[in-house]
Design a protein around this motif. Structure first.
Motif, PDB file in Angstrom:
ATOM      1  N   THR A   1       0.844  -1.187   0.000  1.00 32.18           N
ATOM      2  CA  THR A   1       0.000   0.000   0.000  1.00 32.18           C
ATOM      3  C   THR A   1       0.883   1.242   0.000  1.00 32.18           C
ATOM      4  O   THR A   1       0.640   2.208   0.714  1.00 32.18           O
ATOM      5  CB  THR A   1      -0.922   0.003   1.230  1.00 32.18           C
ATOM      6  OG1 THR A   1      -0.105  -0.077   2.404  1.00 32.18           O
ATOM      7  CG2 THR A   1      -1.868  -1.173   1.194  1.00 32.18           C
ATOM      8  N   SER A   2       1.955   1.158  -0.799  1.00 30.89           N
ATOM      9  CA  SER A   2       2.924   2.249  -0.810  1.00 30.89           C
ATOM     10  C   SER A   2       2.287   3.546  -1.261  1.00 30.89           C
ATOM     11  O   SER A   2       1.604   3.608  -2.262  1.00 30.89           O
ATOM     12  CB  SER A   2       4.082   1.902  -1.758  1.00 30.89           C
ATOM     13  OG  SER A   2       4.968   2.984  -1.864  1.00 30.89           O
ATOM     14  N   THR A   3       2.510   4.585  -0.470  1.00 34.15           N
ATOM     15  CA  THR A   3       2.034   5.930  -0.812  1.00 34.15           C
ATOM     16  C   THR A   3       3.163   6.911  -0.569  1.00 34.15           C
ATOM     17  O   THR A   3       2.959   7.988  -0.032  1.00 34.15           O
ATOM     18  CB  THR A   3       0.811   6.297   0.046  1.00 34.15           C
ATOM     19  OG1 THR A   3       1.156   6.115   1.428  1.00 34.15           O
ATOM     20  CG2 THR A   3      -0.382   5.423  -0.272  1.00 34.15           C
ATOM     21  N   GLU A   4       4.386   6.505  -0.941  1.00 33.70           N
ATOM     22  CA  GLU A   4       5.560   7.308  -0.612  1.00 33.70           C
ATOM     23  C   GLU A   4       5.460   8.700  -1.211  1.00 33.70           C
ATOM     24  O   GLU A   4       5.615   9.692  -0.522  1.00 33.70           O
ATOM     25  CB  GLU A   4       6.810   6.598  -1.119  1.00 33.70           C
ATOM     26  CG  GLU A   4       8.087   7.328  -0.800  1.00 33.70           C
ATOM     27  CD  GLU A   4       9.296   6.573  -1.305  1.00 33.70           C
ATOM     28  OE1 GLU A   4      10.397   7.137  -1.217  1.00 33.70           O
ATOM     29  OE2 GLU A   4       9.118   5.443  -1.791  1.00 33.70           O
ATOM     30  N   GLY A   5       5.205   8.788  -2.497  1.00 36.83           N
ATOM     31  CA  GLY A   5       5.056  10.080  -3.139  1.00 36.83           C
ATOM     32  C   GLY A   5       6.282  10.967  -2.960  1.00 36.83           C
ATOM     33  O   GLY A   5       7.413  10.501  -2.847  1.00 36.83           O
TER      34      GLY A   5
ATOM     35  N   ASP B   1       1.676  17.255  -4.455  1.00 35.63           N
ATOM     36  CA  ASP B   1       1.559  15.802  -4.313  1.00 35.63           C
ATOM     37  C   ASP B   1       0.336  15.462  -3.472  1.00 35.63           C
ATOM     38  O   ASP B   1       0.157  15.998  -2.376  1.00 35.63           O
ATOM     39  CB  ASP B   1       2.824  15.238  -3.660  1.00 35.63           C
ATOM     40  CG  ASP B   1       2.921  13.726  -3.830  1.00 35.63           C
ATOM     41  OD1 ASP B   1       2.073  13.022  -3.267  1.00 35.63           O
ATOM     42  OD2 ASP B   1       3.833  13.266  -4.524  1.00 35.63           O
ATOM     43  N   THR B   2      -0.481  14.542  -3.993  1.00 29.29           N
ATOM     44  CA  THR B   2      -1.729  14.170  -3.303  1.00 29.29           C
ATOM     45  C   THR B   2      -1.600  12.875  -2.513  1.00 29.29           C
ATOM     46  O   THR B   2      -2.600  12.404  -1.970  1.00 29.29           O
ATOM     47  CB  THR B   2      -2.854  14.023  -4.325  1.00 29.29           C
ATOM     48  OG1 THR B   2      -2.489  13.037  -5.300  1.00 29.29           O
ATOM     49  CG2 THR B   2      -3.135  15.340  -5.033  1.00 29.29           C
ATOM     50  N   THR B   3      -0.418  12.271  -2.472  1.00 26.29           N
ATOM     51  CA  THR B   3      -0.263  11.054  -1.684  1.00 26.29           C
ATOM     52  C   THR B   3      -0.272  11.397  -0.197  1.00 26.29           C
ATOM     53  O   THR B   3      -0.316  12.564   0.198  1.00 26.29           O
ATOM     54  CB  THR B   3       1.048  10.333  -2.044  1.00 26.29           C
ATOM     55  OG1 THR B   3       2.154  11.176  -1.723  1.00 26.29           O
ATOM     56  CG2 THR B   3       1.092   9.994  -3.529  1.00 26.29           C
TER      57      THR B   3
ATOM     58  N   ASN C   1       2.048  11.337   1.996  1.00 30.46           N
ATOM     59  CA  ASN C   1       3.197  12.106   2.454  1.00 30.46           C
ATOM     60  C   ASN C   1       3.281  13.489   1.823  1.00 30.46           C
ATOM     61  O   ASN C   1       4.110  14.303   2.241  1.00 30.46           O
ATOM     62  CB  ASN C   1       4.495  11.344   2.155  1.00 30.46           C
ATOM     63  CG  ASN C   1       4.661  10.142   3.068  1.00 30.46           C
ATOM     64  OD1 ASN C   1       4.052  10.075   4.120  1.00 30.46           O
ATOM     65  ND2 ASN C   1       5.471   9.183   2.649  1.00 30.46           N
TER      66      ASN C   1
ATOM     67  N   GLN D   1      -1.628  13.115   5.264  1.00 28.31           N
ATOM     68  CA  GLN D   1      -2.052  12.066   6.181  1.00 28.31           C
ATOM     69  C   GLN D   1      -2.341  12.591   7.580  1.00 28.31           C
ATOM     70  O   GLN D   1      -3.290  12.157   8.231  1.00 28.31           O
ATOM     71  CB  GLN D   1      -0.973  10.979   6.242  1.00 28.31           C
ATOM     72  CG  GLN D   1      -1.317   9.821   7.172  1.00 28.31           C
ATOM     73  CD  GLN D   1      -0.218   8.776   7.203  1.00 28.31           C
ATOM     74  OE1 GLN D   1       0.902   9.022   6.759  1.00 28.31           O
ATOM     75  NE2 GLN D   1      -0.532   7.609   7.736  1.00 28.31           N
TER      76      GLN D   1
ATOM     77  N   PRO E   1      -1.033   3.741 -12.245  1.00 31.20           N
ATOM     78  CA  PRO E   1      -0.539   3.473 -10.887  1.00 31.20           C
ATOM     79  C   PRO E   1       0.629   2.496 -10.915  1.00 31.20           C
ATOM     80  O   PRO E   1       0.719   1.635 -11.790  1.00 31.20           O
ATOM     81  CB  PRO E   1      -1.765   2.862 -10.180  1.00 31.20           C
ATOM     82  CG  PRO E   1      -2.933   3.345 -10.971  1.00 31.20           C
ATOM     83  CD  PRO E   1      -2.473   3.453 -12.390  1.00 31.20           C
TER      84      PRO E   1
END
Length: 390
Positions: free
Chosen positions: A49-53, A60-62, A64, A211, A257
């Motif tokens: 579920t990587s959301t490193e961004g 950036d909408t991730t 982080n 987050q 993605p």
């Protein structure tokens, strides 16, 4: 009837695997299940579920990234300028502006650090900034501490009004007249020095991320610190790929993605396993030799004897007449839909015989004895010969 000596039959060659050979003992199903499980585990390990961004990037909408904070600031009238180089940040410099600087690679260059140190804008330093002594206004780094929810325990309005926040990371020491907040045993995680310009340092930027922004007083603290001036110059690392935020147009592959390639690979493995399960091994064509060779004449004689043994004169006569009609019809120029009257009339005209006799021979009642059956066969043979040779 003479029967030829039997010949040895050709060896049988299997052309497809049996269920018993493939799934004996359930081992085949176990192997396929293990392979699917392995592919699933590899997919989770590499994609998860990587959301490193891009951490603390206003585009950036991730989880982080900091897109949410940037949008809130814009709605409150703050102009957010996202820059990816020190040159851009220096060009936008001004006394009524705030420069947000995190641990970007550009700061490892002493010339870039000196260029930022010469700017007139206020500064918001996030994390353990390289070359802190160049533009930290006397704020120096100390030890690192855990990042968790903390209370401000200071009189700085930006922190006191926000209350508890998710902060920690680097700790600082400040010169005389500086203000510190969010302390623990290792030191404070927020420091501010006011002079020719206001310099604020926070030990970690997690409270500004998408987050964490809605937790505790994170949003209030982030807005109070980053929205202190009408213009916010937000320095982020350079864009590395065409698909990175702010880098211009992106190709279709860039927009996919990151988990899509692994999903396609997993689907391909599943299709391969199904193909192996359903495969059929086709070998050469097998020629099966008959054990007995029977000549055509012997077959006719055998059928005739069967008719005789069963006294089936009617069936025998019908078979003889049907075969004769099938051979005569095309020779008479008729098609298969011709009626018995048409066939008899044209056959009589072709042979010169009486139509009544021709019709009786071709379509009459069955013979009453064996002699009548023999005579019928002879008449049919004569009629066919006369039609062929008028």
């Amino acid at each position: 009837m003479t029967v030829a000596p039997p010949r040895e039959a050709a060896a049988s060659v299997p052309v497809s695997p049996t269920a018993r050979s493939m799934w004996r003992g359930g081992r085949g199903i176990a192997v396929i299940g293990a392979l699917i499980l392995l592919v699933s585990v590899v997919t989770v390990l590499f994609t998860g579920t990587s959301t490193e961004g891009r951490p603390l990037d206003p585009a950036d909408t991730t989880l982080n990234g900091s897109k949410a904070l940037a949008e809130i600031l814009r709605r409150q009238g703050v102009r957010v300028e996202r820059v990816t180089s020190v040159e851009e940040a220096v060009r936008l410099d001004g006394p009524d502006r705030l420069m947000l600087i995190s641990a970007v690679p550009q700061l490892f260059d002493p010339a870039a650090a000196r260029a930022l140190a010469a700017t007139r804008a206020d500064r918001l330093l996030v994390g353990a900034i390289p070359s802190m002594e160049e533009f930290g206004a006397g704020i120096t780094l100390k030890e690192r501490t855990s990042v968790r929810s903390r209370e401000p325990r200071c009189d700085l309005p930006a922190a006191a009004l926000a209350g508890g926040a998710y902060i920690g990371g680097a700790t600082y020491s400040v010169p005389r007249g500086g203000v510190t907040c969010y302390p623990d045993d290792l030191g404070p995680s927020l420091a501010r020095v006011t002079g020719a310009r206001t310099v604020t340092a926070v030990g970690d930027g997690a409270f500004m991320s998408n987050q964490r922004l809605a937790e505790d007083g994170n949003a209030a603290l982030a807005i109070n610190l980053a929205g202190a001036r009408p213009v916010l110059i937000w320095l982020v690392p350079p864009d590395e790929t065409p698909g990175s935020p702010g880098a211009g147009t992106a190709s279709l592959v860039d927009l996919l993605p990151r988990g899509i390639p692994w999903a396609v690979l997993q689907l391909g493995v599943a299709v391969l396993l199904v193909a192996l399960w359903r495969v059929r091994r086709l070998g050469p064509v097998v020629v099966e030799r008959l054990p007995v060779v029977v000549r055509a004449a012997e077959t006719v004689e055998g059928r005739g004897r069967l008719y005789r043994a069963r006294r089936a004169r009617g069936q025998a006569a019908a078979a003889l007449r049907a075969a004769s009609v099938a051979r005569l019809t095309p020779r008479l120029g008729l098609n298969a839909d011709a009626t018995p009257e048409q066939i008899a009339a044209i056959a009589a005209a072709r042979t010169g015989r009486e139509p009544t006799w021709v019709r009786a021979v071709m379509f009459g009642p069955p013979p009453s004895d064996d002699a009548g059956l023999v005579a019928l066969a002879s008449h049919l043979d004569t009629l066919e010969r006369q039609v062929r040779e008028p």
